[in-house]
Enzyme design. Structure first.
Site, PDB file in Angstrom:
ATOM      1  N   ASP A   1      43.938  39.523  41.368  1.00  0.00           N
ATOM      2  CA  ASP A   1      42.903  40.370  41.941  1.00  0.00           C
ATOM      3  C   ASP A   1      43.460  41.790  41.955  1.00  0.00           C
ATOM      4  O   ASP A   1      44.675  42.004  41.830  1.00  0.00           O
ATOM      5  CB  ASP A   1      42.523  39.897  43.337  1.00  0.00           C
ATOM      6  CG  ASP A   1      41.103  40.307  43.718  1.00  0.00           C
ATOM      7  OD1 ASP A   1      40.591  41.287  43.146  1.00  0.00           O
ATOM      8  OD2 ASP A   1      40.514  39.649  44.596  1.00  0.00           O
ATOM      9  N   TRP A   2      42.586  42.762  42.127  1.00  0.00           N
ATOM     10  CA  TRP A   2      42.990  44.163  41.949  1.00  0.00           C
ATOM     11  C   TRP A   2      43.949  44.601  43.060  1.00  0.00           C
ATOM     12  O   TRP A   2      43.618  44.557  44.235  1.00  0.00           O
ATOM     13  CB  TRP A   2      41.743  45.028  41.897  1.00  0.00           C
ATOM     14  CG  TRP A   2      41.183  45.224  40.511  1.00  0.00           C
ATOM     15  CD1 TRP A   2      40.811  46.408  39.962  1.00  0.00           C
ATOM     16  CD2 TRP A   2      40.930  44.236  39.497  1.00  0.00           C
ATOM     17  NE1 TRP A   2      40.360  46.222  38.664  1.00  0.00           N
ATOM     18  CE2 TRP A   2      40.432  44.900  38.352  1.00  0.00           C
ATOM     19  CE3 TRP A   2      41.117  42.859  39.424  1.00  0.00           C
ATOM     20  CZ2 TRP A   2      40.094  44.241  37.174  1.00  0.00           C
ATOM     21  CZ3 TRP A   2      40.774  42.190  38.248  1.00  0.00           C
ATOM     22  CH2 TRP A   2      40.277  42.877  37.147  1.00  0.00           C
TER      23      TRP A   2
END
Length: 844
Positions: free
Chosen positions: A236-237
């Protein structure tokens, strides 16, 4: 595995990835394993690797811009897709999203979200399908098959046990191995085995003390090892926390770029011997395989996707998209109460439509699932089109605590006259960096822009479409705001972020408003002075977070979303309720539309209550006391409390229905479409009355998954919470049903059932037959094991066949570390939802 997936698997086996990788130096290999920008990957001409593009999903393919950007189709939210209990609907959604991706040259869509509705307080549940792992896995698999059929990769998220948002980057989900295997990993496993998904996303949270991005047990041992999966796992970012642990723990790609904990650190780790170069090669092999599957690897000479990005795909406002989105939204809506056939609306009498959600229908949730649609329809617009002057529309009470960006229709660019605003960016020394028109009223700074230097000041200029009198003006974004008109400054504010998650600067920015008297068509300027945020220092000062020095979070900058707030001043709630009561007295039927907003159903934060915001409950009760008949439409994707339930005649759960939402709701209310959906989440009767409730981790940042495998309806059925308001699987539709005697039609250990159902109503309808397994083995909760739906003409009888899934008739044995069959006989429940069981059949 579908034939298409098998074809792609055969294609990728013909590519010699090892030979391609051998052409690259270690530095070149590692460079390819971190994003180049917020949503793109670097290419490499030496091996024929094109840059790949990712886009947020799953309710639309937003493209490469977090805010603004091109108009794209806004789909109904996930609970409306799963609420259809129909694989063909989910598969159609996947195909449509693939078309949206092709039109924008996107290789990977970041969806579906297949985390579970563990606690109804979860803020991001609107993106996820259900509280049930089987319904979630089956819906997600169909979505993946549709999306990947033409070469667009789906990305399952978030691996794993990411059921809440509070302190999501730091909390530790503490879940037993049994629950992990039987419940939380099952949807991922189904999408691997049944749909051949091509990518997954590792979550922000820790799982049992280990970061999700470093989960050797989950990522290497289970997903890639036991399941034999050959796809790619991305972070995920900003979720990657440590270099060596993530590289060795099964993570294949760090996002976003260009910075991050890999790069030079990973090169050094390989040179020291902390990470084997063969491990880097495996990560790169998976990336090249993803590129090949999505048309981004030219080395194989394949022309399979020569026309991959087809500009002829349907536009987001085409007649085809309108029909598809309206039909899909209505299919997933759930009629939970309908006394005396109140719905659909019949006859020619007057109708009063009431509520803020009626005139400003909430069509999508908040956070990264938001897109920029070409339009959004409201219930008021949809019903007006159908009822004309029979309809009276009355605004309702306030539903938000925080301001939102100005509607583009309320502002115009003073230079061009177009709807939207003029955005001017200034450097620290006052130089103009750029001046441009924006169709919307929100932008991002330092995130997905391509500026050569970072701006210090953002100026929004607009002409308001206001009448003379009070107007609410303000801004969204941490920094110093000054609002001015032609007469000079009229409002000022200093805003600061409140939490410890850098994601707040994109999703939960602070905001302010001030109500001011302005002349008609006022010209306003909002000056925002950017406030630099030293996130590394802010996070390092909190020792409880225990961040490693290479944590990707420490490399987040002072980027953020910035927006202009401008709207007409609204009347008081007292005045709104009084007007609603008066209008309700004058109509045969009053429809009250209530619900949640993107403040409540959003990425980045959770709810604290299931009560409707503001004075909406009071509004419903006041209308119900005045009207002859009262219909309530709930414009929310997740459970809300209904203290007025006994006082109203009908209740429709409409979800977050996308850009055609208002018209879809209108069609359902008037009988042009049937709400054949069934609930995908159990509705508690009151706050806390659920098997799992809290979403707030303790002082040690741990959140105990104490409900084990008895998630959602399983826990209610086991007596772990008071009787719910509405059971999982409940839904009335416009039909009425008689069931025959079900019978087993297979002699296998995993049964197939057949049952005749008769539509006793006067109109065609769709019935969904649900089958649950109630094990005899102590401690094993009831669970959904199969379902099937059929369209049935009025008075007709059809035979429905339900094949049960074998993965639900086993349990994980922690002592042996293996799957074992459950002991004892048990029984099968044939039901229209767990609150309406029609038959119980002993297992053979």
């Amino acid at each position: 595995m579908s034939q298409n997936t098998a074809d792609y698997a055969q294609l990728t086996r013909t590519v010699d990835y090892a030979a391609l990788i051998a052409r690259l130096s270690l530095e070149e290999k590692v460079h390819l394993l971190t994003g180049e920008t917020a949503f793109t990957l670097p290419g490499n001409d030496t091996i024929g690797l094109a840059p790949l593009a990712f886009s947020d999903g799953p309710t639309g393919v937003r493209g490469l811009k977090f805010a603004g950007g091109d108009a794209v189709a806004l789909f109904p939210n996930a609970t409306l897709i799963s609420g259809s209990w129909d694989d063909s609907v989910a598969e159609e959604v996947g195909r449509m999203l693939s078309e949206e991706a092709h039109r924008q040259r996107i290789h990977v869509v970041l969806g579906p979200t297949i985390n579970l509705h563990r606690s109804p307080l979860g803020g991001r549940l609107f993106e996820a399908y259900s509280e049930d792992p089987y319904l979630t896995g089956r819906t997600g698999s169909a979505y993946v098959r549709g999306m990947q059929a033409d070469g667009t990769a789906a990305c399952l998220k978030h691996l794993v046990a990411n059921e809440s948002e509070t302190l999501r980057s730091f909390m530790d989900s503490r879940v037993s191995e049994t629950a992990l295997r039987e419940v939380y990993l099952l949807p991922f496993q189904m999408a691997v085995e049944d749909a051949g998904v091509w990518s997954m996303m590792a979550a922000y949270n820790d799982v049992n003390g280990v970061a999700a991005t470093e989960q050797n047990h989950v990522q290497n041992e289970i997903v890639k090892g036991e399941w034999g999966w050959d796809g790619l796992i991305m972070s995920d970012w900003f979720a990657t926390k440590r270099t060596v642990a993530s590289a060795n723990g099964g993570l294949d790609l760090v996002m976003p770029g260009p910075s991050g904990p890999w790069g030079e650190r990973l090169v050094s780790a390989v040179q020291r011997g902390d990470v084997a170069e063969a491990t880097v090669d495996d990560h790169l092999t998976r990336l090249l395989r993803l590129a090949e599957r999505t048309g981004g690897l030219r080395a194989s000479g394949s022309d399979r996707r020569a026309s991959t990005f087809n500009a002829g795909m349907p536009s987001p406002d085409s007649s085809l998209r309108r029909e598809q989105l309206r039909r899909i939204a209505s299919r997933g809506m759930v009629l939970v109460k309908n006394n005396g056939g109140t719905l659909p609306l019949m006859g020619t009498g007057d109708v009063t439509l009431i509520g803020r959600h009626a005139v400003a229908t909430q069509d999508m949730g908040g956070g990264s699932a938001q897109v920029n649609p070409p339009y959004q329809s409201t219930v008021a617009e949809g019903l007006t089109e159908l009822l004309g002057d029979r309809l009276t529309v009355v605004d309702g009470v306030a539903v938000r605590a925080r301001p939102v960006a100005a509607a583009p229709s309320f502002v115009r660019d003073p230079d061009t006259g177009e709807h939207g605003v003029r955005v001017t960016l200034l450097a620290a020394d006052g130089r103009e960096i750029s001046s441009r028109h924006e169709d919307g009223t929100a932008i991002t700074v330092g995130w997905d822009d391509d500026l050569e230097e970072a701006p210090a000041v953002v100026i929004f200029s607009a002409v308001l479409a206001n009448e003379a009198g009070p107007v609410r003006l303000g801004g969204i974004g941490a920094g110093h705001w000054t609002i001015s008109t032609t007469t000079g400054p009229i409002a000022e504010a200093e805003l600061a972020v409140a939490g410890v998650d850098p994601g707040e600067t994109m999703i939960c920015q602070p905001a302010f408003t001030k109500t001011l008297d302005l002349p008609e068509g006022a010209v306003v300027t909002a000056r925002y002075e950017f406030k630099a945020l030293d996130w590394p220092q802010m996070l390092a000062n909190n020792p409880a977070l225990e961040l490693a020095e290479e944590s990707h979070l420490l490399e987040t900058g002072s980027y953020g979303l910035v927006a202009l707030v401008a709207e007409p001043a609204v009347r008081t709630d007292d005045a709104a309720i009084a007007e609603a009561e008066k209008a309700a007295l004058q109509a045969g039927t009053a429809i009250v539309v209530v619900g949640l907003t993107e403040e409540d159903e959003t990425e980045g934060s959770d709810k604290t209550t299931l009560a409707l915001p503001g004075r909406q409950d009071e509004l419903v009760r006041s209308v119900a006391a005045a009207a002859e008949r009262t219909v309530v439409v709930v414009n929310a994707a997740t459970p809300v409390l209904m203290p007025w339930l006994d006082e109203v005649d009908a209740v429709l759960i409409a979800g977050l229905p996308g850009q055609e939402g208002g018209r879809a709701i209108a069609a359902v209310l008037t009988g042009g479409a049937e709400p054949t959906g069934r609930l995908v989440t159990t509705y508690p009767a009151s706050d806390s009355a659920a098997p799992a409730w809290t979403v707030t981790p303790g002082e040690d940042l741990g959140l105990e998954y104490a409900d084990g495998t008895a998630v959602g309806y399983r826990g209610w059925h086991a007596g772990n919470a008071p009787e719910p308001l509405f059971w999982f699987g409940h839904g009335l539709g416009y039909g009425s049903w008689e069931y025959g005697e079900p019978r087993l039609v297979s002699e296998d250990a995993v049964p197939t059932l057949q049952v005749e159902v008769t539509n006793t109503a006067s109109r065609p309808s769709r019935e969904t037959v649900q089958v649950y397994f109630d094990p005899a083995e102590p401690g094993q909760p009831v669970r959904l094991v199969g379902y099937a739906g059929e369209e049935v003409a009025p008075g007709a009888t059809v035979s429905v066949t339900v094949a049960c899934d074998p993965r639900l008739f086993r349990r994980w044995d922690e002592s042996s570390g293996s799957w074992v069959p459950m002991t004892g006989q048990g029984s099968l429940l044939v039901a229209r939802g767990l609150g309406d069981v029609r038959a119980r059949i002993p297992m053979p």
